[in-house]
Design a protein around this motif. Structure first.
Motif, PDB file in Angstrom:
ATOM      1  N   ALA A   1       0.912  -1.137   0.190  1.00 14.16           N
ATOM      2  CA  ALA A   1      -0.132  -0.018   0.103  1.00 14.16           C
ATOM      3  C   ALA A   1       0.814   1.295  -0.033  1.00 14.16           C
ATOM      4  O   ALA A   1       1.988   1.292   0.608  1.00 14.16           O
ATOM      5  N   ALA A   2       0.366   2.305  -0.519  1.00 13.25           N
ATOM      6  CA  ALA A   2       1.213   3.435  -0.771  1.00 13.25           C
ATOM      7  C   ALA A   2       1.527   4.056   0.453  1.00 13.25           C
ATOM      8  O   ALA A   2       2.825   4.646   0.761  1.00 13.25           O
ATOM      9  N   ALA A   3       0.727   3.751   1.445  1.00 10.97           N
ATOM     10  CA  ALA A   3       1.069   4.436   2.998  1.00 10.97           C
ATOM     11  C   ALA A   3       2.331   3.666   3.680  1.00 10.97           C
ATOM     12  O   ALA A   3       2.687   4.135   4.551  1.00 10.97           O
ATOM     13  N   LEU A   4       2.595   2.513   3.040  1.00 11.93           N
ATOM     14  CA  LEU A   4       3.832   1.524   3.593  1.00 11.93           C
ATOM     15  C   LEU A   4       5.056   1.934   2.950  1.00 11.93           C
ATOM     16  O   LEU A   4       6.005   1.298   3.468  1.00 11.93           O
ATOM     17  N   ILE A   5       4.963   2.866   1.662  1.00 15.83           N
ATOM     18  CA  ILE A   5       6.153   2.930   1.109  1.00 15.83           C
ATOM     19  C   ILE A   5       7.178   3.780   2.133  1.00 15.83           C
ATOM     20  O   ILE A   5       6.690   4.771   2.660  1.00 15.83           O
ATOM     21  N   GLU A   6       8.551   3.566   1.986  1.00 17.38           N
ATOM     22  CA  GLU A   6       9.280   3.977   2.899  1.00 17.38           C
ATOM     23  C   GLU A   6       9.589   5.472   2.570  1.00 17.38           C
ATOM     24  O   GLU A   6       9.675   6.014   1.218  1.00 17.38           O
ATOM     25  N   GLN A   7       9.419   6.386   3.489  1.00 12.76           N
ATOM     26  CA  GLN A   7       9.771   7.661   3.377  1.00 12.76           C
ATOM     27  C   GLN A   7      11.123   8.081   3.195  1.00 12.76           C
ATOM     28  O   GLN A   7      11.921   7.666   3.711  1.00 12.76           O
ATOM     29  N   ALA A   8      11.407   9.312   2.329  1.00 11.41           N
ATOM     30  CA  ALA A   8      12.372   9.841   2.367  1.00 11.41           C
ATOM     31  C   ALA A   8      13.246  10.057   3.519  1.00 11.41           C
ATOM     32  O   ALA A   8      12.581  10.681   4.428  1.00 11.41           O
ATOM     33  N   GLY A   9      14.534   9.803   3.405  1.00 13.38           N
ATOM     34  CA  GLY A   9      15.394  10.242   4.751  1.00 13.38           C
ATOM     35  C   GLY A   9      16.851  10.147   4.258  1.00 13.38           C
ATOM     36  O   GLY A   9      17.248  10.359   3.019  1.00 13.38           O
ATOM     37  N   PRO A  10      17.708  10.122   5.206  1.00 17.37           N
ATOM     38  CA  PRO A  10      19.223  10.506   5.263  1.00 17.37           C
ATOM     39  C   PRO A  10      19.678   9.370   4.358  1.00 17.37           C
ATOM     40  O   PRO A  10      19.022   8.244   4.291  1.00 17.37           O
ATOM     41  N   GLY A  11      20.620   9.410   3.723  1.00 19.45           N
ATOM     42  CA  GLY A  11      21.487   8.025   2.962  1.00 19.45           C
ATOM     43  C   GLY A  11      21.646   8.507   1.383  1.00 19.45           C
ATOM     44  O   GLY A  11      21.082   9.469   0.967  1.00 19.45           O
ATOM     45  N   TYR A  12      22.125   7.360   0.793  1.00 23.30           N
ATOM     46  CA  TYR A  12      22.427   7.823  -0.535  1.00 23.30           C
ATOM     47  C   TYR A  12      21.344   7.280  -1.613  1.00 23.30           C
ATOM     48  O   TYR A  12      21.127   6.184  -1.506  1.00 23.30           O
ATOM     49  N   ARG A  13      20.634   8.238  -2.181  1.00 19.63           N
ATOM     50  CA  ARG A  13      19.642   7.962  -2.831  1.00 19.63           C
ATOM     51  C   ARG A  13      19.665   8.270  -4.547  1.00 19.63           C
ATOM     52  O   ARG A  13      19.059   9.526  -4.755  1.00 19.63           O
ATOM     53  N   PRO A  14      20.461   7.582  -5.180  1.00 19.42           N
ATOM     54  CA  PRO A  14      20.756   8.137  -6.758  1.00 19.42           C
ATOM     55  C   PRO A  14      19.797   7.829  -7.623  1.00 19.42           C
ATOM     56  O   PRO A  14      18.634   7.050  -7.362  1.00 19.42           O
ATOM     57  N   LEU A  15      19.429   8.422  -8.762  1.00 19.65           N
ATOM     58  CA  LEU A  15      18.895   8.082  -9.751  1.00 19.65           C
ATOM     59  C   LEU A  15      19.206   6.455  -9.988  1.00 19.65           C
ATOM     60  O   LEU A  15      20.119   6.103 -10.309  1.00 19.65           O
TER      61      LEU A  15
END
Length: 213
Positions: A10-24
């Motif tokens: 479910a969309a509500a369970l998708i991990e929220q953006a946070g610190p860390g390496y998040r490249p394209l």
């Protein structure tokens, strides 16, 4: 290694953006004919107009890697590919021509429905069936790197692309050109997709390779 498909959360369970390496993250699909040739697409627009690119593009929000590979095949080649027919080929952690960190997940298949054709004429001018062991010289650097890695049977590579030295002919600003190229994508000796032909060709951009099949 056969991939495993998981249902959407479910969309509500998708991990929220946070610190860390998040490249394209880019996902590409190598559609292989029975003669071992792979489908590439020639770019019709700047940047890199006239160069051969991989079938695929950026991973979409809330999208699984295998789903993105199937979507790229449908949007670019007009073929239907099931996630159960995908084979994970490898992972590249690379620096783009302008130094931005990127990830590229590579899948391959020899099974699809429909006849491959250019179904994205605004982005590409033609489909080219190339020998992965000796790809044309006018391939994009990432295309060369992916094919070299798969021919070698390597699971993971760390690569720096050659630095860009010229601006796009249409005068677009460099950052915008790079973002456009990433947005529109590019889109082995393993498993059911069959082996690539061995080749001594290596990418001059390769810095480090770790892990083999």
């Amino acid at each position: 290694m056969q991939t495993t498909h998981h249902p959407h959360k479910a969309a509500a369970l998708i991990e929220q953006a946070g610190p860390g390496y998040r490249p394209l993250t880019k996902v590409v699909l190598l559609a292989l004919r029975s003669d071992g040739r792979v489908a590439l697409v020639r770019r019709a627009r700047h940047p890199d107009r006239g160069q051969l690119a991989l079938v695929g593009g950026p991973l979409g929000p809330a999208e699984w890697l295998d789903e993105a590979a199937c979507r790229g095949a449908s949007q670019t080649l007009g073929i239907g590919v099931g996630v159960q027919d995908l084979e994970l080929s490898g992972l590249l952690h690379y620096r783009s021509e302008r130094g931005a960190g990127r990830l590229c997940s590579v899948f391959a298949t020899q099974r699809w429905s429909g006849e491959p054709r250019n179904t994205a004429p605004r982005e590409y001018s033609e489909v080219v069936w190339a020998d992965p062991g000796g790809p044309p010289a006018d391939c994009r650097p990432l295309t060369h790197a992916v094919l070299n890695q798969c021919v070698a049977g390597t699971l993971y590579s760390a690569i720096a692309m050659p630095a860009a030295t010229t601006a796009p002919a249409d005068g677009a600003a460099a950052p915008a050109a790079e973002n456009a190229a990433e947005a529109h994508g590019p889109g082995p000796a393993w498993g059911k997709t069959g082996p690539f032909t061995s080749s001594d060709q290596t990418s001059s951009a390769r810095l480090d390779t770790r892990g083999t099949k």
